[in-house]
Design a protein around this motif. Structure first.
Motif, PDB file in Angstrom:
ATOM      1  N   ASN A  30       0.828  -1.202   0.000  1.00 56.57           N
ATOM      2  CA  ASN A  30       0.000   0.000   0.000  1.00 56.57           C
ATOM      3  C   ASN A  30       0.869   1.262   0.000  1.00 56.57           C
ATOM      4  O   ASN A  30       0.590   2.209  -0.738  1.00 56.57           O
ATOM      5  CB  ASN A  30      -0.930   0.002   1.214  1.00 56.57           C
ATOM      6  CG  ASN A  30      -1.900   1.162   1.171  1.00 56.57           C
ATOM      7  OD1 ASN A  30      -2.518   1.429   0.152  1.00 56.57           O
ATOM      8  ND2 ASN A  30      -2.027   1.859   2.283  1.00 56.57           N
ATOM      9  N   GLN A  31       1.917   1.251   0.790  1.00 58.52           N
ATOM     10  CA  GLN A  31       2.831   2.401   0.816  1.00 58.52           C
ATOM     11  C   GLN A  31       3.487   2.601  -0.548  1.00 58.52           C
ATOM     12  O   GLN A  31       3.596   3.731  -1.035  1.00 58.52           O
ATOM     13  CB  GLN A  31       3.903   2.211   1.884  1.00 58.52           C
ATOM     14  CG  GLN A  31       3.382   2.351   3.291  1.00 58.52           C
ATOM     15  CD  GLN A  31       4.450   2.037   4.329  1.00 58.52           C
ATOM     16  OE1 GLN A  31       5.603   1.733   3.998  1.00 58.52           O
ATOM     17  NE2 GLN A  31       4.068   2.071   5.598  1.00 58.52           N
ATOM     18  N   GLU A  32       3.924   1.505  -1.156  1.00 57.33           N
ATOM     19  CA  GLU A  32       4.538   1.592  -2.474  1.00 57.33           C
ATOM     20  C   GLU A  32       3.542   2.127  -3.500  1.00 57.33           C
ATOM     21  O   GLU A  32       3.866   2.977  -4.329  1.00 57.33           O
ATOM     22  CB  GLU A  32       5.037   0.212  -2.912  1.00 57.33           C
ATOM     23  CG  GLU A  32       5.726   0.214  -4.257  1.00 57.33           C
ATOM     24  CD  GLU A  32       6.170  -1.172  -4.708  1.00 57.33           C
ATOM     25  OE1 GLU A  32       6.714  -1.269  -5.816  1.00 57.33           O
ATOM     26  OE2 GLU A  32       5.969  -2.149  -3.972  1.00 57.33           O
ATOM     27  N   ASN A  33       2.315   1.663  -3.423  1.00 53.35           N
ATOM     28  CA  ASN A  33       1.262   2.114  -4.326  1.00 53.35           C
ATOM     29  C   ASN A  33       1.010   3.613  -4.159  1.00 53.35           C
ATOM     30  O   ASN A  33       0.866   4.343  -5.145  1.00 53.35           O
ATOM     31  CB  ASN A  33      -0.023   1.319  -4.062  1.00 53.35           C
ATOM     32  CG  ASN A  33      -1.074   1.567  -5.104  1.00 53.35           C
ATOM     33  OD1 ASN A  33      -0.766   1.889  -6.242  1.00 53.35           O
ATOM     34  ND2 ASN A  33      -2.327   1.411  -4.711  1.00 53.35           N
ATOM     35  N   GLN A  34       0.966   4.074  -2.927  1.00 46.60           N
ATOM     36  CA  GLN A  34       0.745   5.499  -2.671  1.00 46.60           C
ATOM     37  C   GLN A  34       1.892   6.348  -3.229  1.00 46.60           C
ATOM     38  O   GLN A  34       1.669   7.415  -3.793  1.00 46.60           O
ATOM     39  CB  GLN A  34       0.593   5.754  -1.164  1.00 46.60           C
ATOM     40  CG  GLN A  34      -0.665   5.164  -0.563  1.00 46.60           C
ATOM     41  CD  GLN A  34      -1.924   5.709  -1.186  1.00 46.60           C
ATOM     42  OE1 GLN A  34      -2.037   6.896  -1.446  1.00 46.60           O
ATOM     43  NE2 GLN A  34      -2.879   4.824  -1.446  1.00 46.60           N
ATOM     44  N   GLN A  35       3.124   5.864  -3.085  1.00 48.51           N
ATOM     45  CA  GLN A  35       4.276   6.590  -3.617  1.00 48.51           C
ATOM     46  C   GLN A  35       4.216   6.667  -5.136  1.00 48.51           C
ATOM     47  O   GLN A  35       4.464   7.721  -5.730  1.00 48.51           O
ATOM     48  CB  GLN A  35       5.578   5.922  -3.185  1.00 48.51           C
ATOM     49  CG  GLN A  35       5.894   6.094  -1.721  1.00 48.51           C
ATOM     50  CD  GLN A  35       7.108   5.281  -1.290  1.00 48.51           C
ATOM     51  OE1 GLN A  35       7.538   4.366  -1.990  1.00 48.51           O
ATOM     52  NE2 GLN A  35       7.647   5.600  -0.122  1.00 48.51           N
ATOM     53  N   LEU A  36       3.886   5.547  -5.769  1.00 45.30           N
ATOM     54  CA  LEU A  36       3.796   5.533  -7.228  1.00 45.30           C
ATOM     55  C   LEU A  36       2.669   6.432  -7.725  1.00 45.30           C
ATOM     56  O   LEU A  36       2.825   7.139  -8.722  1.00 45.30           O
ATOM     57  CB  LEU A  36       3.593   4.100  -7.730  1.00 45.30           C
ATOM     58  CG  LEU A  36       4.792   3.167  -7.552  1.00 45.30           C
ATOM     59  CD1 LEU A  36       4.390   1.735  -7.861  1.00 45.30           C
ATOM     60  CD2 LEU A  36       5.949   3.606  -8.425  1.00 45.30           C
ATOM     61  N   LEU A  37       1.558   6.426  -7.028  1.00 44.31           N
ATOM     62  CA  LEU A  37       0.439   7.283  -7.401  1.00 44.31           C
ATOM     63  C   LEU A  37       0.823   8.756  -7.273  1.00 44.31           C
ATOM     64  O   LEU A  37       0.515   9.568  -8.148  1.00 44.31           O
ATOM     65  CB  LEU A  37      -0.774   6.977  -6.519  1.00 44.31           C
ATOM     66  CG  LEU A  37      -2.049   7.731  -6.821  1.00 44.31           C
ATOM     67  CD1 LEU A  37      -2.541   7.444  -8.235  1.00 44.31           C
ATOM     68  CD2 LEU A  37      -3.123   7.362  -5.806  1.00 44.31           C
ATOM     69  N   PHE A  38       1.532   9.089  -6.216  1.00 47.19           N
ATOM     70  CA  PHE A  38       1.996  10.459  -6.021  1.00 47.19           C
ATOM     71  C   PHE A  38       2.934  10.877  -7.150  1.00 47.19           C
ATOM     72  O   PHE A  38       2.797  11.965  -7.723  1.00 47.19           O
ATOM     73  CB  PHE A  38       2.703  10.570  -4.668  1.00 47.19           C
ATOM     74  CG  PHE A  38       3.271  11.935  -4.393  1.00 47.19           C
ATOM     75  CD1 PHE A  38       2.445  13.000  -4.065  1.00 47.19           C
ATOM     76  CD2 PHE A  38       4.638  12.159  -4.467  1.00 47.19           C
ATOM     77  CE1 PHE A  38       2.974  14.264  -3.817  1.00 47.19           C
ATOM     78  CE2 PHE A  38       5.173  13.410  -4.222  1.00 47.19           C
ATOM     79  CZ  PHE A  38       4.335  14.464  -3.895  1.00 47.19           C
TER      80      PHE A  38
END
Length: 66
Positions: A30-38
């Motif tokens: 989830n953290q990785e996904n949030q970083q990529l989305l940002f």
């Protein structure tokens, strides 16, 4: 009965340990996904800000070509 309880207890401990492992993995994903989305949003906003008028012209000419 005592033996069955012990077996179920051990099985329950294993399930809880596996659940915790999966929860940690899900949190990392989830953290990785949030970083990529940002990062994606940043790139899109830079593209939109730099080529805002060009994108409008391209979309109107593309619709005219149909």
């Amino acid at each position: 009965m005592e033996r069955l309880n012990s077996k179920l207890y051990v099985e329950n401990c294993y399930i809880m340990k596996e659940n915790e492992r999966l929860r940690k993995k899900a949190e990392l994903l989830n953290q990785e996904n949030q970083q990529l989305l940002f990062q994606l949003k940043q790139k899109l906003s830079k593209t939109t800000n730099t080529n805002g008028s060009n994108n409008d012209n391209k979309s109107s000419s593309a619709s005219g070509q149909s």
